[in-house]
Motif scaffolding. Sequence first.
Motif, PDB file in Angstrom:
ATOM      1  N   GLU A  96      46.319  -3.320 -13.169  1.00  8.22           N
ATOM      2  CA  GLU A  96      47.046  -2.196 -13.776  1.00  8.22           C
ATOM      3  C   GLU A  96      46.283  -1.585 -14.941  1.00  8.22           C
ATOM      4  OE1 GLU A  96      48.235  -4.986 -12.677  1.00  8.22           O
ATOM      5  OE2 GLU A  96      49.796  -4.370 -11.264  1.00  8.22           O
ATOM      6  N   ASP A  97      45.415  -2.370 -15.595  1.00  6.93           N
ATOM      7  CA  ASP A  97      44.683  -1.841 -16.752  1.00  6.93           C
ATOM      8  C   ASP A  97      43.406  -1.096 -16.348  1.00  6.93           C
ATOM      9  OD1 ASP A  97      43.085  -3.890 -15.924  1.00  6.93           O
ATOM     10  OD2 ASP A  97      43.110  -5.000 -17.811  1.00  6.93           O
ATOM     11  N   GLY A  98      43.227  -0.887 -15.069  1.00  8.42           N
ATOM     12  CA  GLY A  98      42.077  -0.110 -14.624  1.00  8.42           C
ATOM     13  C   GLY A  98      40.852  -0.945 -14.286  1.00  8.42           C
ATOM     14  N   GLN A  99      40.920  -2.252 -14.521  1.00 10.07           N
ATOM     15  CA  GLN A  99      39.785  -3.126 -14.185  1.00 10.07           C
ATOM     16  C   GLN A  99      39.854  -3.487 -12.702  1.00 10.07           C
ATOM     17  OE1 GLN A  99      37.402  -4.390 -16.529  1.00 10.07           O
ATOM     18  NE2 GLN A  99      38.291  -2.782 -17.818  1.00 10.07           N
ATOM     19  N   ILE A 100      38.695  -3.563 -12.077  1.00  4.94           N
ATOM     20  CA  ILE A 100      38.666  -3.949 -10.657  1.00  4.94           C
ATOM     21  C   ILE A 100      37.676  -5.091 -10.463  1.00  4.94           C
ATOM     22  CG2 ILE A 100      38.302  -3.176  -8.283  1.00  4.94           C
ATOM     23  CD1 ILE A 100      38.884  -0.404  -9.041  1.00  4.94           C
ATOM     24  N   GLN A 101      38.122  -6.110  -9.752  1.00 12.01           N
ATOM     25  CA  GLN A 101      37.207  -7.185  -9.359  1.00 12.01           C
ATOM     26  C   GLN A 101      36.905  -7.056  -7.879  1.00 12.01           C
ATOM     27  OE1 GLN A 101      36.767 -11.048 -10.885  1.00 12.01           O
ATOM     28  NE2 GLN A 101      38.795 -11.009 -11.801  1.00 12.01           N
ATOM     29  N   VAL A 102      35.656  -7.297  -7.558  1.00 14.78           N
ATOM     30  CA  VAL A 102      35.228  -7.153  -6.161  1.00 14.78           C
ATOM     31  C   VAL A 102      34.391  -8.363  -5.763  1.00 14.78           C
ATOM     32  CG1 VAL A 102      33.918  -5.705  -4.543  1.00 14.78           C
ATOM     33  CG2 VAL A 102      35.130  -4.637  -6.458  1.00 14.78           C
ATOM     34  N   SER A 104      31.628  -0.706 -16.489  1.00 13.69           N
ATOM     35  CA  SER A 104      32.243  -1.865 -17.153  1.00 13.69           C
ATOM     36  C   SER A 104      33.648  -2.158 -16.634  1.00 13.69           C
ATOM     37  CB  SER A 104      32.294  -1.633 -18.657  1.00 13.69           C
ATOM     38  OG  SER A 104      33.119  -0.502 -18.928  1.00 13.69           O
ATOM     39  N   GLN A 105      34.222  -1.211 -15.906  1.00 13.75           N
ATOM     40  CA  GLN A 105      35.558  -1.461 -15.338  1.00 13.75           C
ATOM     41  C   GLN A 105      35.479  -2.247 -14.032  1.00 13.75           C
ATOM     42  OE1 GLN A 105      36.690   2.879 -15.561  1.00 13.75           O
ATOM     43  NE2 GLN A 105      38.660   1.986 -16.148  1.00 13.75           N
ATOM     44  N   ILE A 106      34.270  -2.387 -13.505  1.00 21.22           N
ATOM     45  CA  ILE A 106      34.120  -3.029 -12.191  1.00 21.22           C
ATOM     46  C   ILE A 106      33.319  -4.316 -12.362  1.00 21.22           C
ATOM     47  CG2 ILE A 106      33.247  -2.761  -9.847  1.00 21.22           C
ATOM     48  CD1 ILE A 106      33.342   0.298 -10.312  1.00 21.22           C
ATOM     49  N   ARG A 107      33.832  -5.397 -11.826  1.00 23.21           N
ATOM     50  CA  ARG A 107      33.110  -6.667 -11.880  1.00 23.21           C
ATOM     51  C   ARG A 107      32.905  -7.132 -10.444  1.00 23.21           C
ATOM     52  NH1 ARG A 107      35.036 -11.966 -15.307  1.00 23.21           N
ATOM     53  NH2 ARG A 107      33.220 -13.269 -14.843  1.00 23.21           N
ATOM     54  N   VAL A 108      31.649  -7.184 -10.042  1.00 19.07           N
ATOM     55  CA  VAL A 108      31.346  -7.544  -8.651  1.00 19.07           C
ATOM     56  C   VAL A 108      30.720  -8.932  -8.599  1.00 19.07           C
ATOM     57  CG1 VAL A 108      30.240  -6.851  -6.495  1.00 19.07           C
ATOM     58  CG2 VAL A 108      30.897  -5.109  -8.180  1.00 19.07           C
ATOM     59  N   THR A 109      31.292  -9.783  -7.774  1.00 23.19           N
ATOM     60  CA  THR A 109      30.743 -11.123  -7.555  1.00 23.19           C
ATOM     61  C   THR A 109      30.140 -11.167  -6.157  1.00 23.19           C
ATOM     62  OG1 THR A 109      32.481 -12.052  -8.943  1.00 23.19           O
ATOM     63  CG2 THR A 109      31.278 -13.583  -7.512  1.00 23.19           C
ATOM     64  N   PRO A 110      28.846 -11.506  -6.066  1.00 22.71           N
ATOM     65  CA  PRO A 110      28.264 -11.592  -4.716  1.00 22.71           C
ATOM     66  C   PRO A 110      28.646 -12.915  -4.074  1.00 22.71           C
ATOM     67  CG  PRO A 110      26.602 -12.148  -6.345  1.00 22.71           C
ATOM     68  CD  PRO A 110      27.863 -11.845  -7.118  1.00 22.71           C
ATOM     69  N   THR A 111      29.019 -12.871  -2.810  1.00 19.26           N
ATOM     70  CA  THR A 111      29.319 -14.101  -2.081  1.00 19.26           C
ATOM     71  C   THR A 111      28.008 -14.624  -1.499  1.00 19.26           C
ATOM     72  OG1 THR A 111      29.619 -13.037   0.054  1.00 19.26           O
ATOM     73  CG2 THR A 111      31.507 -13.055  -1.423  1.00 19.26           C
ATOM     74  N   GLU A 112      28.040 -15.791  -0.886  1.00 15.73           N
ATOM     75  CA  GLU A 112      26.870 -16.182  -0.095  1.00 15.73           C
ATOM     76  C   GLU A 112      26.689 -15.120   0.983  1.00 15.73           C
ATOM     77  OE1 GLU A 112      24.683 -18.398  -0.664  1.00 15.73           O
ATOM     78  OE2 GLU A 112      25.751 -19.485  -2.238  1.00 15.73           O
ATOM     79  N   ILE A 113      25.464 -14.919   1.390  1.00 15.92           N
ATOM     80  CA  ILE A 113      25.194 -13.809   2.312  1.00 15.92           C
ATOM     81  C   ILE A 113      24.575 -14.323   3.596  1.00 15.92           C
ATOM     82  CG2 ILE A 113      23.070 -13.348   1.011  1.00 15.92           C
ATOM     83  CD1 ILE A 113      23.383 -10.392   1.765  1.00 15.92           C
ATOM     84  N   GLY A 114      25.178 -13.944   4.709  1.00 18.78           N
ATOM     85  CA  GLY A 114      24.697 -14.377   6.016  1.00 18.78           C
ATOM     86  C   GLY A 114      23.716 -13.373   6.593  1.00 18.78           C
ATOM     87  N   GLY A 115      22.635 -13.155   5.881  1.00 21.01           N
ATOM     88  CA  GLY A 115      21.610 -12.221   6.338  1.00 21.01           C
ATOM     89  C   GLY A 115      21.861 -10.818   5.833  1.00 21.01           C
ATOM     90  N   GLY A 116      20.786 -10.124   5.564  1.00 20.88           N
ATOM     91  CA  GLY A 116      20.889  -8.743   5.092  1.00 20.88           C
ATOM     92  C   GLY A 116      19.720  -7.925   5.626  1.00 20.88           C
ATOM     93  N   PHE A 117      18.516  -8.399   5.360  1.00 23.04           N
ATOM     94  CA  PHE A 117      17.280  -7.775   5.860  1.00 23.04           C
ATOM     95  C   PHE A 117      17.128  -6.334   5.400  1.00 23.04           C
ATOM     96  CE2 PHE A 117      18.906 -10.802   9.090  1.00 23.04           C
ATOM     97  CZ  PHE A 117      18.000 -11.817   8.858  1.00 23.04           C
ATOM     98  N   GLY A 118      17.837  -5.945   4.353  1.00 20.73           N
ATOM     99  CA  GLY A 118      17.799  -4.571   3.858  1.00 20.73           C
ATOM    100  C   GLY A 118      19.079  -3.822   4.154  1.00 20.73           C
ATOM    101  N   GLY A 119      19.805  -4.258   5.183  1.00 23.42           N
ATOM    102  CA  GLY A 119      21.009  -3.551   5.625  1.00 23.42           C
ATOM    103  C   GLY A 119      22.204  -3.721   4.700  1.00 23.42           C
ATOM    104  N   LYS A 120      22.115  -4.641   3.743  1.00 21.15           N
ATOM    105  CA  LYS A 120      23.231  -4.824   2.816  1.00 21.15           C
ATOM    106  C   LYS A 120      22.855  -4.347   1.409  1.00 21.15           C
ATOM    107  CE  LYS A 120      25.626  -8.332   5.534  1.00 21.15           C
ATOM    108  NZ  LYS A 120      25.757  -9.779   5.779  1.00 21.15           N
ATOM    109  N   THR A 121      22.093  -3.260   1.361  1.00 18.30           N
ATOM    110  CA  THR A 121      21.758  -2.648   0.068  1.00 18.30           C
ATOM    111  C   THR A 121      22.548  -1.365  -0.137  1.00 18.30           C
ATOM    112  OG1 THR A 121      19.904  -1.499   1.112  1.00 18.30           O
ATOM    113  CG2 THR A 121      19.395  -3.570   0.011  1.00 18.30           C
TER     114      THR A 121
END
Lengths: 296, 766
Positions: free
Chosen positions: B226-232, B255-272
């Motif tokens: 509700e305060d405008g902060q978003i976690q991802v 600063s309103q967005i906090r992103v946590t990366p999960t473990e990644i099952g492959g990317g090879f550039g496609g997850k940029t």
Amino acid sequence: MSEVQYQSAKTVKEAVKMMQAAKGKGYILAGGTDLLVQMKSGARTPGVIVDVKKIPEMVSVAEKNGAFTIGAATPAAVLGENKKLRKAWPGVIEACNLIGSTQVQGRASAGGNLCNASPAADSVPALVAAGCIVNVAGPKGKRAVPVEKFCTGPGKTSLKPGEIVVSLTLPKRPKGSSDAYLRLIPRTEMDIAVVGVGVSLTMKGDTVTDARVGLGAVAPTVLLVEKAAKALIGSKLDDAALDAAADACSAACRPIDDKRGTIKYRTKIAGVLLKRSAMIARDRIHGIEHRGHRPV
Amino acid sequence: MSEHRPNTEGKYKWIGTRPDRPDGADKVTGRARFGADFSLPGQLIGKVLRSPHAHAEIKSIDTSKALALSGVKGVITAADFPDQPNLIVPTGEMQVNMRDITRNIMAREKALYEGHPVAAVAAVSEAIAKQALALIKVDYKVLPHVIDVAEAMKPGAPLLHDHLLTEGANPPASKPSNIAKRIEFKKGDAKAGFAQAEVVIEKDYTTQAVHQGYIEPHATLASAAEDGQIQVWSTTQGHFQVRGFCARLLGLETSQIRVTPTEIGGGFGGKTVVYLEPLAMRLSQKAGKPVKMTMAREDVFRASGPAPGGNVKVKIGAMKDGRIVAAECIVEMQAGAFPGSPVGPACMCSFACYDIDNVYIEGFDVVSNRPKVAAYRAPGAPISAWAVESTLDILALQLDMDPIDLRLMNAAKAGTKTAYGVTFNTIGMVETLEAVKHSAHYRTPVKHGYARGVAAGFWFNIGADSSAASHVGEDGSVTVISGNPDIGGSRASLALMAAEELGVDYNRVRPVIADTASIGFNFVTGGSRVTFATGLAVVNSVRDMIRELKVRAAKIWKIDPEAVIWEGGMAKPAGNQVGTFEPLSLADLAAQAGRTGGPINGHAQLNVTGAGPGFGVHCVDLKVDEDTGCVTVGRYTAAQDVGTAIHPSYVEGQLQGGAVQGVGWALNEEYIYNAKGRLDNPGFLDYRMPVASDLPKIETILVEVPNPQHPYGVRGVGEVPIIPPLAAVGNAVARATGVRMVDLPMSPPRLSAALDAARPRRMAAE
């Protein structure tokens, strides 16, 4: 959302009743390796699922006077471990053991492969070559259908409402018989046949006395190619006979151009695989072992 | 057999060893959590409605019935996102335009490819979300579409963007077209070079679009408060990138967005890039609940990635002794629905392996009704290398030269100036060619029925922004914090460098990947930059910490900090004249930290330059079934100048993985579109990546030519290995059959048709 009901039958009779009661919305669950995938993708929406794995005769192999009757829901891996069956019908078994992956083999069955009615089903060309009989049970009792007449089109079978496939019977083998199945796939496994050919031979010395040829993935249903068999019967599998049989296979093809292969390619490969399958079946008759499924 | 030839024998204690990776146990036990494993109480499920049309005007979208469905908590369309300016931002090795990104995540005026998102819903269950999608009414005006690049370039082709004037056109473009950009690179005088050449080979090649094929589909979870902060939580190669893009797309502050990366099952550039994240965030804002979204495999194929296909014309002029005197390359490349194909790197890499005086390179960036392309290992380079390295093989055959000797004669070295203007520092092209030439594989005669192909490849590698922190715990164990998702064993490599620098046991160093609020900015995991650039940040943070440790020791000993040295994990007096003190270990200093000035940490933040380019040379033995067109790979060796192999196993893994993906690209992988412009093979059954049984174990040769601009000589290694395989396979096929394949993939039907077409000619030749 519509609910799916799961029912488990203990006898063939019970299964038939359940299918009848489902009024066309019933689907048989054997290994589920096609059905569950189709349900997930939305391609099939069953009202009732009838599990037949608890029916003993549908998950076992019986031998009587040299003929084998395979329960329709018997996992392919179980078939692969049956030494007598493998010895009598190495082509049928290698075809069954090509369905899916090693993991899928623990569940996938020849009956399911047949009832899914894909023209590219791996077990079916080998079953057609083997002269397999499909044992069907239904509200009006039992009937037997030659396997090549069982499927009527992609995804379509000749089963009537309430009918189920109970088992598959492979006839007694005369001495000097064997079979082989080859498929063309772009990879080495985890793939679907672009063309599949099953050949069953009986030989006296070097001469072919009987032959049957099943051809898959080149028409709406798997084909029994009698002209190819005729070209082989009486021959010593010399080049002329093999060429004639290969030409008969190519001529029988009514394929489509699709993402898996062109008409031209499929027609050509049908002939190539006929020759190679026939040679493997002949070698097996003469006690020469063949392993590996890639037609190279 | 794999060879590792370290140039640092005995120099290091930890670098070059092969300990277990810190994330290994969790990954083999299934404890590791990937994108779709994250959930929150009360979460909703988000689903995307995608265009069934390759090209259509969106006249209207009616979401009222979907919103009215019980259980539906939010519906969004492009109207829920502010429009964006025409602003180019870097994303790894690609450039993206904010105006296009907002249209790619949600179609605005038009749907530009099959699978293009047009709306999204959040509901209490997946089943209700799916029902809701069916209730959204989109009024489309279907437009003519164009899939093929050559078709898209023709005058009169269906136009994707009315505003698109070819940038760099000569003369300047006056009318819109599908050609977004024209680029050129020149060195010397190509025309004069060809005039002087004794042999000129010219050939046209094509490749098809291929997908990165990461096993883990895109997935995200967003929770707006509700305060405008978003976690991802997101499976991504760059959580700072997700934060940056989403802040712009949603009109928020970073600063309103906090992103946590999960473990990644492959990317090879496609997850940029971002697909689901901004949708989940907006849906969560609307619904006031967490929203989880995952892609099905079909969505991944239809609407994420892929790498482009391209048409390449190559012309090479040489003297009879093999010296190349002129080279030309023209690349037309698919960008997908929005401008921004990797045609630039494709052009720049084309002849970068060689020292050629006269070069002309031209490239075209072309839009068509396909999903917007994304980076894929060495974006663009495999496409131009396929053409150049095949042409070099024709030249070698024509001159009756060994293909490695031909390349050695023309190889780039330190001081070679590339066509794109850079002059190479210390590089390992020659060493890598020599390594293959003297390898067990190359020295073994080709088995009967098989033929051998060789090809090379080049990639720049990058540096860019990295932050890192090192903390000493009160017991003397160490935490190293960085901000790059680990897609190739980077945690192990970072910990090894920290252990080496600090002189402590690798097992006492715990590498952690922090979320966007817990460490300074880090550019994406891409460009083979993490072990190099973030590695440098880690080394510098450890050095910063050592500086502090020396201050603390000096304080305890009451001497000048300058008189303390750090050696073998201990503070020691610099010499006898300083005084006699017992060395203080990390644990000793940590235990006394409270009395000497508080916690002991180190920090570093850098814009890293000086990335060392990499060169790869691959050698393959294969046989061709002439009746079926099936190729069987018998032996495969990948050699590369890897700088210093910090953790050799993961370097070998990069070489092996790249080689396998390249072989798939060469043999079977392709996007197949039907007449309606719909993708016909959006699944792994008919999009044929290699399976394990398709290939032998890939042998590797790690050639260590250290990068002088890194304390441990690190070069990026992750991208080079996908470049050579296409031509290596094609060259072997040509030598096996006498038929030169110019169109990829060399699938059984295609190769069989080519062999049949060449049969009369081949029989006549015999």
